[in-house]
Motif scaffolding. Structure first.
Motif, mmCIF file in Angstrom:
data_model
loop_
_atom_site.group_PDB
_atom_site.id
_atom_site.type_symbol
_atom_site.label_atom_id
_atom_site.label_comp_id
_atom_site.label_asym_id
_atom_site.label_seq_id
_atom_site.Cartn_x
_atom_site.Cartn_y
_atom_site.Cartn_z
ATOM 1 N N GLN A 1 -14.577 -23.356 -24.654
ATOM 2 C CA GLN A 1 -16.001 -22.238 -23.885
ATOM 3 C C GLN A 1 -16.851 -21.926 -24.407
ATOM 4 N N HIS A 2 -16.147 -21.182 -25.823
ATOM 5 C CA HIS A 2 -16.726 -19.875 -26.400
ATOM 6 C C HIS A 2 -17.846 -20.377 -27.412
ATOM 7 N N ALA A 3 -17.651 -21.817 -27.878
ATOM 8 C CA ALA A 3 -18.894 -22.154 -28.242
ATOM 9 C C ALA A 3 -19.814 -22.606 -27.488
ATOM 10 N N ALA A 4 -19.392 -23.077 -26.192
ATOM 11 C CA ALA A 4 -20.706 -23.488 -25.144
ATOM 12 C C ALA A 4 -21.233 -22.432 -24.518
ATOM 13 N N GLY B 1 -26.705 -19.918 -36.721
ATOM 14 C CA GLY B 1 -26.609 -21.224 -35.439
ATOM 15 C C GLY B 1 -24.933 -22.013 -35.017
ATOM 16 N N LEU B 2 -25.620 -22.497 -34.378
ATOM 17 C CA LEU B 2 -23.766 -23.713 -33.638
ATOM 18 C C LEU B 2 -24.467 -24.619 -33.056
ATOM 19 N N HIS B 3 -24.278 -25.720 -33.553
ATOM 20 C CA HIS B 3 -24.401 -27.219 -32.742
ATOM 21 C C HIS B 3 -23.866 -27.797 -32.578
ATOM 22 N N ILE B 4 -22.002 -27.414 -33.358
ATOM 23 C CA ILE B 4 -21.090 -28.767 -33.359
ATOM 24 C C ILE B 4 -19.855 -27.984 -33.354
ATOM 25 N N MET B 5 -19.385 -28.264 -32.139
ATOM 26 C CA MET B 5 -17.948 -28.012 -32.377
ATOM 27 C C MET B 5 -16.786 -28.966 -32.025
ATOM 28 N N VAL C 1 -11.319 -16.973 -31.285
ATOM 29 C CA VAL C 1 -11.959 -17.339 -31.147
ATOM 30 C C VAL C 1 -13.195 -17.055 -31.008
ATOM 31 N N ALA C 2 -12.921 -16.209 -29.475
ATOM 32 C CA ALA C 2 -14.628 -15.854 -30.052
ATOM 33 C C ALA C 2 -15.364 -14.783 -31.122
ATOM 34 N N LEU D 1 -4.859 -25.979 -24.521
ATOM 35 C CA LEU D 1 -5.475 -24.340 -24.231
ATOM 36 C C LEU D 1 -6.785 -23.914 -25.660
ATOM 37 N N GLY D 2 -6.098 -24.146 -27.065
ATOM 38 C CA GLY D 2 -6.661 -24.300 -28.240
ATOM 39 C C GLY D 2 -8.748 -24.757 -27.638
ATOM 40 N N VAL D 3 -7.976 -26.076 -26.809
ATOM 41 C CA VAL D 3 -9.503 -27.041 -27.029
ATOM 42 C C VAL D 3 -10.460 -26.112 -25.945
ATOM 43 N N MET D 4 -9.565 -25.498 -24.455
ATOM 44 C CA MET D 4 -10.526 -25.139 -23.880
ATOM 45 C C MET D 4 -11.444 -23.951 -24.451
ATOM 46 N N LEU D 5 -10.321 -22.947 -25.056
ATOM 47 C CA LEU D 5 -11.005 -22.046 -25.736
ATOM 48 C C LEU D 5 -11.604 -22.648 -26.566
#
Length: 274
Positions: free
Chosen positions: A123-126, A81-85, A68-69, A116-120
């Motif tokens: 986290q990485h997007a944030a 960039g990344l604006h939407i996950m 995910v990272a 866990l997939g949602v949490m990861l």
């Protein structure tokens, strides 16, 4: 076609099929550039190639933190960039008639992917968004995480966890300008029900009967589509929802609101006919 997401970059996990693919298509229609993240390399590559230059594919197991990272880093490198996950990837549990007969063999994998997939992903997007002006994170839960029921307890537990996690993350990340919301699909016509009944002797018949049962209690007597969920995702991804965070939006034809069964109407009808 509009420009609600013009200039924005999005990741959609589970983006090669179903709700994920419909969301990729809607994000593109609204002007975003999109990375499809999916564990299915062949399908993901095919979909990305079919959708054109504004799309890339990155094979990703959302339950693996390193992958995910790498997904986030790939997206930023490719599109700037990344604006939407959109943490949409999920798998169903095998549906059982009785919890006492459920060996919970798929419990750990359900939790790894669906929670866990949602949490990861969040986290990485944030971590990127916090250093780059904020963003919008959208998590797919389910009405099964809102309403109690039988048949798929591991799945329901994971999806309920997504709801509570979403609210906690919304509070935790708000000071970074990051909004976190969730969508709760219900009775959407995708392959998820047939996958959940694949262990039965006649999966097709089981799927048909389950869909009939869901329709019988649904206030809106129409089938939900992947595009219905994608439209909700566009709302959360866009500036229209700039003052919205920590919410759960059921897109379910009214199932969460209540059953459509009108018992008194049936009683009166029978008595007047007698």
């Amino acid at each position: 076609m509009g420009n609600e997401l013009s200039g924005k970059v999005a990741i959609v996990t589970g983006g090669a099929s179903g709700i994920g693919r419909a969301s990729v298509e809607r994000f593109l229609e609204e002007g975003a550039q999109v990375v499809i993240a999916d564990i299915n390399r062949e399908l993901g590559s095919t979909v990305a190639a079919a959708l054109g230059s504004g799309v890339e594919f990155k094979q990703t197991d959302v339950s693996a933190s390193g992958e995910v990272a790498d997904l986030v880093a790939f997206t930023v490198a490719r599109f700037g960039g990344l604006h939407i996950m959109f943490n949409n990837a999920g798998i169903p549990t095998a549906m059982r008639a009785n919890f006492l007969d459920d060996e919970l063999a798929d419990f750990h994998r359900i939790m790894e992917v669906d929670l866990l997939g949602v949490m990861l992903g969040t986290q990485h997007a944030a971590r990127h968004m916090a250093e780059n002006g904020g963003g919008s994170i959208i998590n797919t839960t389910s009405i099964g995480g809102i309403r109690a029921g039988t048949g798929e307890l591991s799945y329901r537990a994971a999806k309920a966890g997504v709801i509570h996690f979403t609210k906690c993350a919304a509070i935790d990340l708000a000071h970074h300008g990051i909004r976190v919301n969730s969508i709760a699909p219900g009775a959407i016509v995708t392959s998820i029900v047939s996958t959940a009944t694949a262990h039965l002797p006649d999966s097709a018949e089981a799927t048909r009967r389950l869909r009939e049962a869901m329709k019988s209690i649904r206030p809106l007597q129409q089938d939900g589509t992947a595009t219905d969920i994608a439209n909700a995702a566009v709302y959360y991804a866009s500036d229209r929802s700039s003052y919205v965070t920590g919410t759960v939006l059921p897109v379910d034809g009214g199932i969460v609101a209540g059953h459509a069964m009108n018992t008194m109407a049936e009683i009166e009808k029978d008595q007047l006919a007698s």
